[in-house]
Design an enzyme around this catalytic site. Structure first.
Site, PDB file in Angstrom:
ATOM      1  N   ARG A  57      24.206 -56.101  -7.460  1.00 35.46           N
ATOM      2  CA  ARG A  57      25.090 -54.920  -7.392  1.00 35.46           C
ATOM      3  C   ARG A  57      26.113 -55.009  -8.516  1.00 35.46           C
ATOM      4  O   ARG A  57      26.453 -54.020  -9.152  1.00 35.46           O
ATOM      5  CB  ARG A  57      25.793 -54.813  -6.027  1.00 35.46           C
ATOM      6  CG  ARG A  57      26.849 -53.718  -6.029  1.00 35.46           C
ATOM      7  CD  ARG A  57      27.389 -53.293  -4.653  1.00 35.46           C
ATOM      8  NE  ARG A  57      27.375 -54.302  -3.644  1.00 35.46           N
ATOM      9  CZ  ARG A  57      28.226 -55.336  -3.566  1.00 35.46           C
ATOM     10  NH1 ARG A  57      29.188 -55.474  -4.458  1.00 35.46           N
ATOM     11  NH2 ARG A  57      28.116 -56.218  -2.593  1.00 35.46           N
ATOM     12  N   TYR A 109      29.198 -28.003 -12.778  1.00 35.61           N
ATOM     13  CA  TYR A 109      27.965 -28.277 -12.028  1.00 35.61           C
ATOM     14  C   TYR A 109      28.253 -28.171 -10.512  1.00 35.61           C
ATOM     15  O   TYR A 109      29.289 -28.649 -10.042  1.00 35.61           O
ATOM     16  CB  TYR A 109      27.483 -29.683 -12.403  1.00 35.61           C
ATOM     17  CG  TYR A 109      26.299 -30.162 -11.611  1.00 35.61           C
ATOM     18  CD1 TYR A 109      25.046 -29.610 -11.807  1.00 35.61           C
ATOM     19  CD2 TYR A 109      26.439 -31.171 -10.667  1.00 35.61           C
ATOM     20  CE1 TYR A 109      23.953 -30.050 -11.087  1.00 35.61           C
ATOM     21  CE2 TYR A 109      25.350 -31.621  -9.938  1.00 35.61           C
ATOM     22  CZ  TYR A 109      24.111 -31.050 -10.153  1.00 35.61           C
ATOM     23  OH  TYR A 109      23.037 -31.482  -9.429  1.00 35.61           O
ATOM     24  N   ASP A 181      31.594 -34.232 -19.050  1.00 35.76           N
ATOM     25  CA  ASP A 181      30.208 -34.355 -18.587  1.00 35.76           C
ATOM     26  C   ASP A 181      29.310 -33.899 -19.742  1.00 35.76           C
ATOM     27  O   ASP A 181      29.275 -32.717 -20.090  1.00 35.76           O
ATOM     28  CB  ASP A 181      30.012 -33.484 -17.344  1.00 35.76           C
ATOM     29  CG  ASP A 181      28.625 -33.640 -16.735  1.00 35.76           C
ATOM     30  OD1 ASP A 181      27.676 -33.968 -17.478  1.00 35.76           O
ATOM     31  OD2 ASP A 181      28.484 -33.411 -15.519  1.00 35.76           O
ATOM     32  N   LYS A 206      18.460 -36.239 -16.324  1.00 38.34           N
ATOM     33  CA  LYS A 206      18.086 -35.096 -17.141  1.00 38.34           C
ATOM     34  C   LYS A 206      17.490 -35.593 -18.475  1.00 38.34           C
ATOM     35  O   LYS A 206      16.500 -36.283 -18.467  1.00 38.34           O
ATOM     36  CB  LYS A 206      19.295 -34.177 -17.312  1.00 38.34           C
ATOM     37  CG  LYS A 206      20.072 -33.927 -15.993  1.00 38.34           C
ATOM     38  CD  LYS A 206      19.296 -33.178 -14.951  1.00 38.34           C
ATOM     39  CE  LYS A 206      19.925 -33.194 -13.563  1.00 38.34           C
ATOM     40  NZ  LYS A 206      21.294 -32.763 -13.468  1.00 38.34           N
TER      41      LYS A 206
HETATM   42  C1  LIG Z   1      22.362 -32.952 -12.571  1.00 42.33           C
HETATM   43  C2  LIG Z   1      23.782 -32.919 -13.043  1.00 42.33           C
HETATM   44  C3  LIG Z   1      24.768 -33.725 -12.448  1.00 42.33           C
HETATM   45  C4  LIG Z   1      24.473 -34.605 -11.255  1.00 42.33           C
HETATM   46  O1  LIG Z   1      23.608 -35.632 -11.562  1.00 42.33           O
HETATM   47  P1  LIG Z   1      22.580 -36.274 -10.486  1.00 42.33           P
HETATM   48  O2  LIG Z   1      21.846 -37.274 -11.293  1.00 42.33           O
HETATM   49  O3  LIG Z   1      21.747 -35.164  -9.951  1.00 42.33           O
HETATM   50  O4  LIG Z   1      23.422 -36.891  -9.417  1.00 42.33           O
HETATM   51  C5  LIG Z   1      26.040 -33.679 -12.964  1.00 42.33           C
HETATM   52  N1  LIG Z   1      26.364 -32.863 -14.000  1.00 42.33           N
HETATM   53  C6  LIG Z   1      25.443 -32.079 -14.588  1.00 42.33           C
HETATM   54  C7  LIG Z   1      25.852 -31.205 -15.721  1.00 42.33           C
HETATM   55  C8  LIG Z   1      24.129 -32.078 -14.129  1.00 42.33           C
HETATM   56  O5  LIG Z   1      23.232 -31.267 -14.706  1.00 42.33           O
END
Ligand SMILES: *Cc1c(COP(=O)(O)O)cnc(C)c1O
Length: 393
Positions: A57, A109, A181, A206
């Protein structure tokens, strides 16, 4: 844990770092690829006398390689990986205390919006949701107790572009942290630390993973104290990724530059074609001259990304028919994989937003979002043409 033999990563171009940063042949076996260290614990040569790792962890060598790789790509000194993007975002929120205030975008998001309003709200953290393309709105939302400015750019699904340097300046004037982000752009197209951000957050699920086969998250910073606090919460809360997931993302980052080049090329082609289409009333893509923040995007990004939205000149039902009838585009949420995805925000990703609020924000019934994949752009165009025709006739 330091790789004494690793080359000085900063001397190399992004494409080279994507493949090599944080990784070197396994010293014991010579394995060229970083092994998946499937272990929860590590031998100690005497109590407390370990070789850099005690428990997975807290740290795992496959994860260390990924963290170093992501840090290098974002141009930061410190990377931390998480089991999801939300796990990463939550860790930034862990830095706050009751009574603190956060300024963020009105189109962040959906999962971020939910974390802010339904989890942190109950811990007495307050939020102002503003249009972050409007600097005056960001400035006037700042309060003495504002500790964090959370930006996302480009945004989802309208692809608005936030000027990171300008927002970071406002945050710092108010002694607040600026977090960005960077999921949609990826470090290949945009490196927020270079524009004044203190910490960058990613959903590795992504583009960085890139193959729709893993869920993960990351934070990168250049600030040692901030990284120490992040590492404390990473270990204390425990939303850490397993080594197999880290391996998959490491495999993904190696091809990030070539994938992103094709994502951008295909998206640029589709955006221009849709922009001329008689049944499409609007196209949202930062690469179009008509995009309201095209200049900011051109300055801040190296290219405009693989995400775009368009408004079908039709009803909710016709748009639903369109997204249900494509053959190459898969109807699904998420984004950033090699395959093209299509979705309709109103009844899908943004269904939780009340209709009036949705429409006011420009999320109309006919709005369709696509994650442009790496297929032949001719096939993608023909697929959309067939689906648009079928939906409206
Ligand atoms: C998908 C996404 C998240 C969240 O990520 P997860 O891996 O699904 O927890 C946060 N910000 C953006 C812009 C995203 O597209």
């Amino acid at each position: 844990m330091d790789d004494q033999d690793a080359p000085d990563d900063e001397a190399f171009a992004f494409e080279t770092q994507a493949i090599h940063a944080g990784q070197e042949p396994d010293p014991r076996t010579g394995a060229v690829m970083t092994p998946i260290y499937a272990t929860s614990t590590y031998v100690q040569d005497g109590p407390g006398d370990h070789r850099g790792y005690e428990y997975s962890r807290t740290g795992n060598p496959t994860r260390t390689a990924l963290e170093a790789n992501l840090a290098a790509l974002e141009g930061g000194a410190y990377g931390r990986a998480f089991s999801s993007g939300m796990g990463a975002i939550n860790t930034v929120m862990n830095l706050l205390e009751a009574g603190d205030h956060v300024v963020t975008g009105d189109d962040v998001y959906g999962g971020t919006h939910r974390l802010f309003t339904q989890v942190y709200d109950q811990y007495d953290v307050e939020f102002s949701f503003v249009d972050m393309t409007d600097l005056d709105a960001v400035e006037s939302a700042m309060r003495p107790e504002t500790e964090l400015v959370w930006a996302e750019t480009p945004t989802n699904p309208l692809m608005q572009v936030v000027d990171v340097q300008a927002v970071a300046d406002v945050a710092h004037e108010g002694d607040a942290l600026c977090a960005v982000d960077n999921t949609f752009a990826t470090p290949y197209l945009q490196r927020p630390l270079e524009h004044g951000a203190d910490v960058v957050s990613h959903s590795l699920t992504k583009y960085l993973g890139g193959h729709s086969d893993v869920v993960g998250g990351a934070l990168v910073t250049d600030d040692e104290d901030l990284d120490e606090r992040i590492a404390f919460y990473q270990n204390s809360v425990g939303a850490t990724p397993d080594p197999f997931g880290c391996f998959l993302v490491l495999r993904g980052t190696k091809t990030l530059p070539v994938r992103m080049d094709r994502h951008c090329e295909n998206a640029r082609d589709l955006a221009a074609w849709l922009d001329d289409h008689p049944d499409v009333s609007e196209v949202f893509y930062p690469g179009l001259d008509s995009h309201p923040q095209h200049d900011v995007a051109a300055r801040q990004m190296d290219d405009f990304g693989g995400m775009l939205s368009f408004e079908l000149d039709g009803t909710l039902e016709e748009a639903s028919e369109l997204v249900s009838s494509t053959e190459v585009f898969t109807l699904a949420e998420s984004l950033g994989g090699v395959e093209s995805l299509i979705e309709q925000p109103a009844p899908m990703t943004h269904a939780a937003v009340p209709k009036a609020e949705r429409e006011a924000a420009g999320l109309t019934d006919g709005l369709i979002r696509v994650s442009v994949g790496l297929e032949s752009v001719e096939d993608l165009r023909a697929d959309l043409e067939r689906a648009i025709d079928g939906a409206l006739n």
